[in-house]
Motif scaffolding. Structure first.
Motif, PDB file in Angstrom:
ATOM      1  N   UNK A 231       0.806  -1.231   0.000  1.00  0.00           N
ATOM      2  CA  UNK A 231       0.000   0.000   0.000  1.00  0.00           C
ATOM      3  C   UNK A 231       0.837   1.278   0.000  1.00  0.00           C
ATOM      4  N   UNK A 232       1.868   1.314   0.807  1.00  0.00           N
ATOM      5  CA  UNK A 232       2.695   2.524   0.847  1.00  0.00           C
ATOM      6  C   UNK A 232       3.480   2.692  -0.453  1.00  0.00           C
ATOM      7  N   UNK A 233       3.903   1.581  -1.073  1.00  0.00           N
ATOM      8  CA  UNK A 233       4.605   1.680  -2.351  1.00  0.00           C
ATOM      9  C   UNK A 233       3.675   2.253  -3.429  1.00  0.00           C
ATOM     10  N   UNK A 234       2.434   1.812  -3.443  1.00  0.00           N
ATOM     11  CA  UNK A 234       1.488   2.315  -4.442  1.00  0.00           C
ATOM     12  C   UNK A 234       1.204   3.796  -4.207  1.00  0.00           C
ATOM     13  N   UNK A 235       0.992   4.175  -2.951  1.00  0.00           N
ATOM     14  CA  UNK A 235       0.801   5.596  -2.648  1.00  0.00           C
ATOM     15  C   UNK A 235       2.017   6.399  -3.092  1.00  0.00           C
ATOM     16  N   UNK A 236       3.203   5.882  -2.837  1.00  0.00           N
ATOM     17  CA  UNK A 236       4.423   6.573  -3.249  1.00  0.00           C
ATOM     18  C   UNK A 236       4.509   6.753  -4.755  1.00  0.00           C
ATOM     19  N   UNK A 237       4.021   5.771  -5.500  1.00  0.00           N
ATOM     20  CA  UNK A 237       4.054   5.899  -6.958  1.00  0.00           C
ATOM     21  C   UNK A 237       3.110   7.003  -7.429  1.00  0.00           C
ATOM     22  N   UNK A 238       1.947   7.120  -6.811  1.00  0.00           N
ATOM     23  CA  UNK A 238       1.042   8.217  -7.150  1.00  0.00           C
ATOM     24  C   UNK A 238       1.688   9.563  -6.820  1.00  0.00           C
ATOM     25  N   UNK A 239       2.340   9.640  -5.677  1.00  0.00           N
ATOM     26  CA  UNK A 239       2.950  10.899  -5.255  1.00  0.00           C
ATOM     27  C   UNK A 239       4.149  11.273  -6.119  1.00  0.00           C
ATOM     28  N   UNK A 240       4.760  10.284  -6.767  1.00  0.00           N
ATOM     29  CA  UNK A 240       5.925  10.554  -7.617  1.00  0.00           C
ATOM     30  C   UNK A 240       5.542  10.974  -9.032  1.00  0.00           C
ATOM     31  N   UNK A 241       4.286  10.738  -9.428  1.00  0.00           N
ATOM     32  CA  UNK A 241       3.852  11.128 -10.766  1.00  0.00           C
ATOM     33  C   UNK A 241       3.784  12.656 -10.872  1.00  0.00           C
ATOM     34  N   UNK A 242       3.871  13.190 -12.098  1.00  0.00           N
ATOM     35  CA  UNK A 242       3.598  14.616 -12.272  1.00  0.00           C
ATOM     36  C   UNK A 242       2.216  14.936 -11.714  1.00  0.00           C
ATOM     37  N   UNK A 243       2.034  16.070 -11.068  1.00  0.00           N
ATOM     38  CA  UNK A 243       0.755  16.370 -10.414  1.00  0.00           C
ATOM     39  C   UNK A 243      -0.424  16.475 -11.362  1.00  0.00           C
ATOM     40  N   UNK A 244      -0.160  16.627 -12.669  1.00  0.00           N
ATOM     41  CA  UNK A 244      -1.256  16.729 -13.636  1.00  0.00           C
ATOM     42  C   UNK A 244      -1.580  15.397 -14.298  1.00  0.00           C
ATOM     43  N   UNK A 245      -0.990  14.303 -13.810  1.00  0.00           N
ATOM     44  CA  UNK A 245      -1.233  12.998 -14.417  1.00  0.00           C
ATOM     45  C   UNK A 245      -2.660  12.549 -14.112  1.00  0.00           C
ATOM     46  N   UNK A 246      -3.347  12.076 -15.127  1.00  0.00           N
ATOM     47  CA  UNK A 246      -4.693  11.559 -14.944  1.00  0.00           C
ATOM     48  C   UNK A 246      -4.702  10.046 -14.954  1.00  0.00           C
ATOM     49  N   UNK A 247      -5.868   9.484 -15.135  1.00  0.00           N
ATOM     50  CA  UNK A 247      -6.041   8.047 -15.234  1.00  0.00           C
ATOM     51  C   UNK A 247      -7.218   7.791 -16.156  1.00  0.00           C
ATOM     52  N   UNK A 248      -7.288   6.599 -16.718  1.00  0.00           N
ATOM     53  CA  UNK A 248      -8.308   6.334 -17.731  1.00  0.00           C
ATOM     54  C   UNK A 248      -9.721   6.483 -17.179  1.00  0.00           C
ATOM     55  N   UNK A 249      -9.939   6.072 -15.932  1.00  0.00           N
ATOM     56  CA  UNK A 249     -11.291   6.167 -15.383  1.00  0.00           C
ATOM     57  C   UNK A 249     -11.673   7.632 -15.119  1.00  0.00           C
ATOM     58  N   UNK A 250     -10.702   8.470 -14.798  1.00  0.00           N
ATOM     59  CA  UNK A 250     -10.981   9.898 -14.656  1.00  0.00           C
ATOM     60  C   UNK A 250     -11.301  10.507 -16.016  1.00  0.00           C
ATOM     61  N   UNK A 251     -10.562  10.113 -17.055  1.00  0.00           N
ATOM     62  CA  UNK A 251     -10.850  10.614 -18.406  1.00  0.00           C
ATOM     63  C   UNK A 251     -12.249  10.216 -18.842  1.00  0.00           C
ATOM     64  N   UNK A 252     -12.658   8.998 -18.507  1.00  0.00           N
ATOM     65  CA  UNK A 252     -14.006   8.560 -18.848  1.00  0.00           C
ATOM     66  C   UNK A 252     -15.056   9.395 -18.114  1.00  0.00           C
ATOM     67  N   UNK A 253     -14.793   9.688 -16.847  1.00  0.00           N
ATOM     68  CA  UNK A 253     -15.738  10.500 -16.069  1.00  0.00           C
ATOM     69  C   UNK A 253     -15.858  11.909 -16.661  1.00  0.00           C
ATOM     70  N   UNK A 254     -14.718  12.496 -17.012  1.00  0.00           N
ATOM     71  CA  UNK A 254     -14.729  13.848 -17.571  1.00  0.00           C
ATOM     72  C   UNK A 254     -15.447  13.897 -18.918  1.00  0.00           C
ATOM     73  N   UNK A 255     -15.404  12.776 -19.653  1.00  0.00           N
ATOM     74  CA  UNK A 255     -16.049  12.723 -20.969  1.00  0.00           C
ATOM     75  C   UNK A 255     -17.487  12.220 -20.890  1.00  0.00           C
ATOM     76  N   UNK A 256     -17.960  11.892 -19.699  1.00  0.00           N
ATOM     77  CA  UNK A 256     -19.318  11.406 -19.539  1.00  0.00           C
ATOM     78  C   UNK A 256     -19.532   9.985 -20.031  1.00  0.00           C
ATOM     79  N   UNK A 257     -18.456   9.201 -20.100  1.00  0.00           N
ATOM     80  CA  UNK A 257     -18.576   7.815 -20.544  1.00  0.00           C
ATOM     81  C   UNK A 257     -18.836   6.880 -19.356  1.00  0.00           C
TER      82      UNK A 257
END
Length: 297
Positions: A231-257
């Motif tokens: 769990x901490x490794x996964x959280x660390x990977x999110x924190x290491x990404x550029x702050x503007x990085x999205x994810x496919x499920x967020x893109x779907x939500x933004x597009x109303x899919x």
């Protein structure tokens, strides 16, 4: 693979599909690309430049004259049933179908639409994002993990020497559940409407760790060998990404899919109940994602 064409086909030229198609094209193994919308070509961009995959994207399964040796399925799980005519046209009894989808239920979801050949699950590790101009931006190295079996060897050979590396995993179950934990936590971005920068907040970090630990208990009950550090490794990977990085499920939500909430988040609830494990955070997250996806309202 046989010498006849097409030997490789790809269904779903979205972000993941375009990345794999470009990797194959660069190596002289251009696949037949199949999708819903006609396109003259595909474009993959990264920091080094761009790769153009010549089209056209085929849109009519009836135009497929022969089956393929290897088919990559890169549509969302919400689109699997709609891809059934392509699978029917492209698959023979020995066709290897490599599923480039999220979740731990890829074989169960796709096998009914194949024709008895091996259905190979995979884990996709690379961040690829569709752009408004139709191109795809690859923001990291491309890597797949597949089971270490004969079908996995077919995929590894097809992508040998390309920009998309393939890892053959003896313990694929542990790998795929680890990725599921990552996908589950990404669902929190949908509920906030924020990108990876939100994981820098101490309250979001605390919530994410609690959620990931709950998911970890279910993963272990399913037979995944994952340590307390995950769990901490996964959280660390999110924190290491550029702050503007999205994810496919967020893109779907933004597009109303429709959202892949069930195979990314709901599965934790379902499998938890089967093992008698309480999943209060998952219950809440999956319920809210289901409402965001399916309504009403």
């Amino acid at each position: 693979m046989t010498a006849e064409e097409p030997t490789i086909a790809l269904i779903g030229p979205g972000a993941i599909g375009t990345t794999v198609a470009a990797a194959l094209h660069e190596a002289g193994r251009t696949p037949v690309v199949c999708g819903r919308s006609p396109r003259a070509q595909l474009e993959l961009r990264d920091d080094a430049g761009s790769v153009i995959v010549p089209g056209p994207v085929r849109t009519d399964p009836a135009g497929i004259a022969r089956t393929a040796d290897l088919v990559f399925v890169a549509v969302k799980t919400t689109q699997t049933e709609a891809a059934a005519p392509w699978l029917s046209a492209l698959c023979g009894a020995e066709t290897v179908v490599c599923v480039l989808q999220n979740g731990v239920e890829q074989e169960e979801l796709v096998s009914p639409y194949a024709k008895g050949g091996p259905v190979l699950p995979s884990v996709v590790w690379f961040p690829a994002q569709a752009q408004p101009d139709g191109s795809v931006w690859l923001r990291g190295d491309a890597r797949l993990t597949v089971p270490d079996n004969p079908a996995g060897a077919v995929v590894a050979e097809a992508l040998r020497g390309t920009r998309c590396s393939v890892e053959l995993a003896a313990d694929f179950k542990s790998v795929t559940w680890r990725k599921l934990l990552q996908n589950a936590a990404a669902g929190l971005m949908v509920l906030t409407g924020r990108r990876t920068g939100m994981f820098a907040r101490p309250d979001i970090a605390e919530l994410s760790l609690a959620y990931l630990r709950e998911c970890l208990e279910v993963a272990r009950a399913e037979g995944a060998a994952l340590g307390d550090e995950v769990p901490r490794e996964i959280l660390g990977s999110f924190q290491a990404y550029p702050p503007d990085m999205g994810t496919s499920i967020l893109a779907d939500r933004e597009a109303g899919r429709p959202l892949e909430w069930d195979i990314r988040n709901g599965v934790v609830v379902r499998r938890g109940r089967a093992h008698g494990i309480s999943t209060p955070i998952s219950d809440l997250v999956a319920t809210l994602l289901a409402a965001a996806s399916d309504g009403p309202g």
